[in-house]
Design a protein around this motif. Structure first.
Motif, PDB file in Angstrom:
ATOM      1  N   PRO A 233       0.825  -1.212   0.000  1.00 52.49           N
ATOM      2  CA  PRO A 233       0.000   0.000   0.000  1.00 52.49           C
ATOM      3  C   PRO A 233       0.857   1.260   0.000  1.00 52.49           C
ATOM      4  O   PRO A 233       1.977   1.254   0.490  1.00 52.49           O
ATOM      5  CB  PRO A 233      -0.799  -0.125   1.293  1.00 52.49           C
ATOM      6  N   GLY A 234       0.304   2.340  -0.542  1.00 54.22           N
ATOM      7  CA  GLY A 234       1.003   3.624  -0.520  1.00 54.22           C
ATOM      8  C   GLY A 234       0.841   4.268   0.831  1.00 54.22           C
ATOM      9  O   GLY A 234       1.340   3.763   1.825  1.00 54.22           O
ATOM     10  N   LEU A 235       0.107   5.346   0.888  1.00 52.79           N
ATOM     11  CA  LEU A 235      -0.145   6.001   2.163  1.00 52.79           C
ATOM     12  C   LEU A 235      -1.253   5.267   2.911  1.00 52.79           C
ATOM     13  O   LEU A 235      -2.263   4.882   2.333  1.00 52.79           O
ATOM     14  CB  LEU A 235      -0.543   7.457   1.947  1.00 52.79           C
ATOM     15  N   LEU A 236      -1.059   5.092   4.193  1.00 51.90           N
ATOM     16  CA  LEU A 236      -2.038   4.407   5.031  1.00 51.90           C
ATOM     17  C   LEU A 236      -2.877   5.422   5.790  1.00 51.90           C
ATOM     18  O   LEU A 236      -2.423   6.523   6.090  1.00 51.90           O
ATOM     19  CB  LEU A 236      -1.318   3.507   6.043  1.00 51.90           C
ATOM     20  N   PHE A 237      -4.087   5.041   6.108  1.00 49.00           N
ATOM     21  CA  PHE A 237      -4.938   5.828   6.983  1.00 49.00           C
ATOM     22  C   PHE A 237      -4.657   5.343   8.404  1.00 49.00           C
ATOM     23  O   PHE A 237      -4.988   4.209   8.751  1.00 49.00           O
ATOM     24  CB  PHE A 237      -6.418   5.629   6.622  1.00 49.00           C
ATOM     25  N   VAL A 238      -4.028   6.183   9.212  1.00 47.27           N
ATOM     26  CA  VAL A 238      -3.591   5.806  10.554  1.00 47.27           C
ATOM     27  C   VAL A 238      -4.511   6.471  11.577  1.00 47.27           C
ATOM     28  O   VAL A 238      -4.639   7.694  11.590  1.00 47.27           O
ATOM     29  CB  VAL A 238      -2.130   6.228  10.793  1.00 47.27           C
ATOM     30  N   PRO A 239      -5.155   5.688  12.443  1.00 49.44           N
ATOM     31  CA  PRO A 239      -6.040   6.278  13.455  1.00 49.44           C
ATOM     32  C   PRO A 239      -5.245   7.096  14.464  1.00 49.44           C
ATOM     33  O   PRO A 239      -4.160   6.692  14.892  1.00 49.44           O
ATOM     34  CB  PRO A 239      -6.702   5.075  14.119  1.00 49.44           C
ATOM     35  N   VAL A 240      -5.783   8.256  14.815  1.00 50.35           N
ATOM     36  CA  VAL A 240      -5.130   9.151  15.779  1.00 50.35           C
ATOM     37  C   VAL A 240      -6.143   9.591  16.826  1.00 50.35           C
ATOM     38  O   VAL A 240      -7.348   9.470  16.640  1.00 50.35           O
ATOM     39  CB  VAL A 240      -4.525  10.389  15.089  1.00 50.35           C
ATOM     40  N   ARG A 241      -5.625  10.100  17.919  1.00 52.07           N
ATOM     41  CA  ARG A 241      -6.462  10.726  18.947  1.00 52.07           C
ATOM     42  C   ARG A 241      -5.861  12.078  19.257  1.00 52.07           C
ATOM     43  O   ARG A 241      -4.654  12.279  19.127  1.00 52.07           O
ATOM     44  CB  ARG A 241      -6.576   9.865  20.187  1.00 52.07           C
ATOM     45  N   SER A 242      -6.700  13.001  19.652  1.00 50.15           N
ATOM     46  CA  SER A 242      -6.197  14.337  19.942  1.00 50.15           C
ATOM     47  C   SER A 242      -5.667  14.376  21.364  1.00 50.15           C
ATOM     48  O   SER A 242      -6.167  13.700  22.256  1.00 50.15           O
ATOM     49  CB  SER A 242      -7.298  15.376  19.747  1.00 50.15           C
TER      50      SER A 242
ATOM     51  N   PRO B 210      -2.931  17.049  24.164  1.00 49.79           N
ATOM     52  CA  PRO B 210      -2.554  18.427  24.459  1.00 49.79           C
ATOM     53  C   PRO B 210      -1.535  18.994  23.466  1.00 49.79           C
ATOM     54  O   PRO B 210      -1.476  20.201  23.256  1.00 49.79           O
ATOM     55  CB  PRO B 210      -1.976  18.353  25.865  1.00 49.79           C
ATOM     56  N   ALA B 211      -0.741  18.122  22.856  1.00 51.71           N
ATOM     57  CA  ALA B 211       0.280  18.589  21.920  1.00 51.71           C
ATOM     58  C   ALA B 211      -0.114  18.348  20.467  1.00 51.71           C
ATOM     59  O   ALA B 211       0.724  18.349  19.584  1.00 51.71           O
ATOM     60  CB  ALA B 211       1.602  17.895  22.214  1.00 51.71           C
ATOM     61  N   GLY B 212      -1.381  18.129  20.188  1.00 51.96           N
ATOM     62  CA  GLY B 212      -1.828  17.836  18.833  1.00 51.96           C
ATOM     63  C   GLY B 212      -2.374  16.432  18.767  1.00 51.96           C
ATOM     64  O   GLY B 212      -2.898  15.913  19.744  1.00 51.96           O
ATOM     65  N   CYS B 213      -2.225  15.792  17.613  1.00 53.51           N
ATOM     66  CA  CYS B 213      -2.739  14.432  17.491  1.00 53.51           C
ATOM     67  C   CYS B 213      -1.600  13.427  17.622  1.00 53.51           C
ATOM     68  O   CYS B 213      -0.467  13.708  17.260  1.00 53.51           O
ATOM     69  CB  CYS B 213      -3.495  14.247  16.181  1.00 53.51           C
TER      70      CYS B 213
ATOM     71  N   LEU C  48     -11.167   1.797   7.494  1.00 54.78           N
ATOM     72  CA  LEU C  48     -10.986   2.379   8.823  1.00 54.78           C
ATOM     73  C   LEU C  48     -12.332   2.635   9.483  1.00 54.78           C
ATOM     74  O   LEU C  48     -12.558   2.290  10.635  1.00 54.78           O
ATOM     75  CB  LEU C  48     -10.179   3.675   8.743  1.00 54.78           C
ATOM     76  N   THR C  49     -13.259   3.215   8.739  1.00 57.29           N
ATOM     77  CA  THR C  49     -14.590   3.520   9.269  1.00 57.29           C
ATOM     78  C   THR C  49     -15.343   2.243   9.624  1.00 57.29           C
ATOM     79  O   THR C  49     -16.043   2.196  10.638  1.00 57.29           O
ATOM     80  CB  THR C  49     -15.392   4.333   8.245  1.00 57.29           C
ATOM     81  N   ALA C  50     -15.199   1.202   8.814  1.00 54.39           N
ATOM     82  CA  ALA C  50     -15.900  -0.054   9.080  1.00 54.39           C
ATOM     83  C   ALA C  50     -15.437  -0.695  10.380  1.00 54.39           C
ATOM     84  O   ALA C  50     -16.230  -1.307  11.095  1.00 54.39           O
ATOM     85  CB  ALA C  50     -15.699  -1.024   7.922  1.00 54.39           C
ATOM     86  N   VAL C  51     -14.161  -0.541  10.723  1.00 54.28           N
ATOM     87  CA  VAL C  51     -13.622  -1.181  11.919  1.00 54.28           C
ATOM     88  C   VAL C  51     -13.738  -0.281  13.150  1.00 54.28           C
ATOM     89  O   VAL C  51     -14.133  -0.724  14.218  1.00 54.28           O
ATOM     90  CB  VAL C  51     -12.148  -1.597  11.695  1.00 54.28           C
ATOM     91  N   LEU C  52     -13.412   1.003  13.004  1.00 54.49           N
ATOM     92  CA  LEU C  52     -13.335   1.897  14.168  1.00 54.49           C
ATOM     93  C   LEU C  52     -14.470   2.904  14.282  1.00 54.49           C
ATOM     94  O   LEU C  52     -14.541   3.634  15.265  1.00 54.49           O
ATOM     95  CB  LEU C  52     -11.993   2.636  14.144  1.00 54.49           C
ATOM     96  N   GLY C  53     -15.331   2.990  13.283  1.00 51.10           N
ATOM     97  CA  GLY C  53     -16.467   3.900  13.364  1.00 51.10           C
ATOM     98  C   GLY C  53     -16.225   5.220  12.664  1.00 51.10           C
ATOM     99  O   GLY C  53     -15.105   5.562  12.277  1.00 51.10           O
ATOM    100  N   THR C  54     -17.300   5.977  12.527  1.00 46.06           N
ATOM    101  CA  THR C  54     -17.240   7.229  11.771  1.00 46.06           C
ATOM    102  C   THR C  54     -16.583   8.362  12.538  1.00 46.06           C
ATOM    103  O   THR C  54     -16.145   9.337  11.948  1.00 46.06           O
ATOM    104  CB  THR C  54     -18.659   7.673  11.369  1.00 46.06           C
ATOM    105  N   ASP C  55     -16.510   8.257  13.858  1.00 49.78           N
ATOM    106  CA  ASP C  55     -15.934   9.343  14.655  1.00 49.78           C
ATOM    107  C   ASP C  55     -14.417   9.273  14.774  1.00 49.78           C
ATOM    108  O   ASP C  55     -13.807  10.144  15.382  1.00 49.78           O
ATOM    109  CB  ASP C  55     -16.530   9.333  16.068  1.00 49.78           C
ATOM    110  N   GLN C  56     -13.795   8.236  14.219  1.00 51.96           N
ATOM    111  CA  GLN C  56     -12.353   8.055  14.357  1.00 51.96           C
ATOM    112  C   GLN C  56     -11.590   8.991  13.423  1.00 51.96           C
ATOM    113  O   GLN C  56     -11.746   8.932  12.212  1.00 51.96           O
ATOM    114  CB  GLN C  56     -11.952   6.607  14.055  1.00 51.96           C
TER     115      GLN C  56
END
Length: 141
Positions: free
Chosen positions: A21-30, A32-35, A58-66
């Motif tokens: 794969p090229g660029l991956l969609f990596v889950p993040v959380r916000s 104090p210093a950014g994500c 990503l949405t199918a596994v972690l949901g739309t709010d991720q």
């Protein structure tokens, strides 16, 4: 004609080997210093970085709010390495639901040491009074 120096050749336009794969969609959380990238646990309990090949996966596994960012596989590995995370999981099929922190807080309150029984409070008062009397006896003689 002068000799051609090939030591400064530009990088090839396709940096990703075929089938990867090229660029991956990596889950993040916000934070104090950014994500920050989210790391997960494998079935055996080891830590792993996770990347998805599409936003739909990503949405199918972690949901739309991720929230997510786009990173290459080497960049994700470089980000995870200083934290001791060496495993990388691409397109995991499922994820356990997040812990319900509200229910955990209720259980904690119910099992808390702050939940006093009237007899316990009375026993502490009697014990404390006995200790004070014993100290006074030592001081008075």
């Amino acid at each position: 004609m002068s000799p051609v120096d090939y030591s400064e050749d530009p990088e090839p336009s396709e940096r990703v080997p075929a089938g990867r794969p090229g660029l991956l969609f990596v889950p993040v959380r916000s934070g104090p210093a950014g994500c920050t990238a989210r790391f997960f646990r494998t079935l055996l309990g080891g830590r792993t970085a996770v990347g998805f090949t599409s936003a739909e996966k990503l949405t199918a596994v972690l949901g739309t709010d991720q929230a997510c960012i786009r990173l290459s596989e080497p960049a994700l590995r470089a980000l995870a390495a200083p934290l001791g995370v060496t495993a990388l999981t691409i397109d995991p099929p499922l994820s356990a639901p997040a812990a319900d922190r509200t229910a955990a807080a209720v259980r904690e309150r119910e099992n808390s040491w702050r939940r006093w029984h009237p007899q316990h409070v009375g026993a502490l008062r009697v014990t404390s009074a006995a200790a004070v009397v014993a100290c006074l006896n030592l001081l008075i003689g």
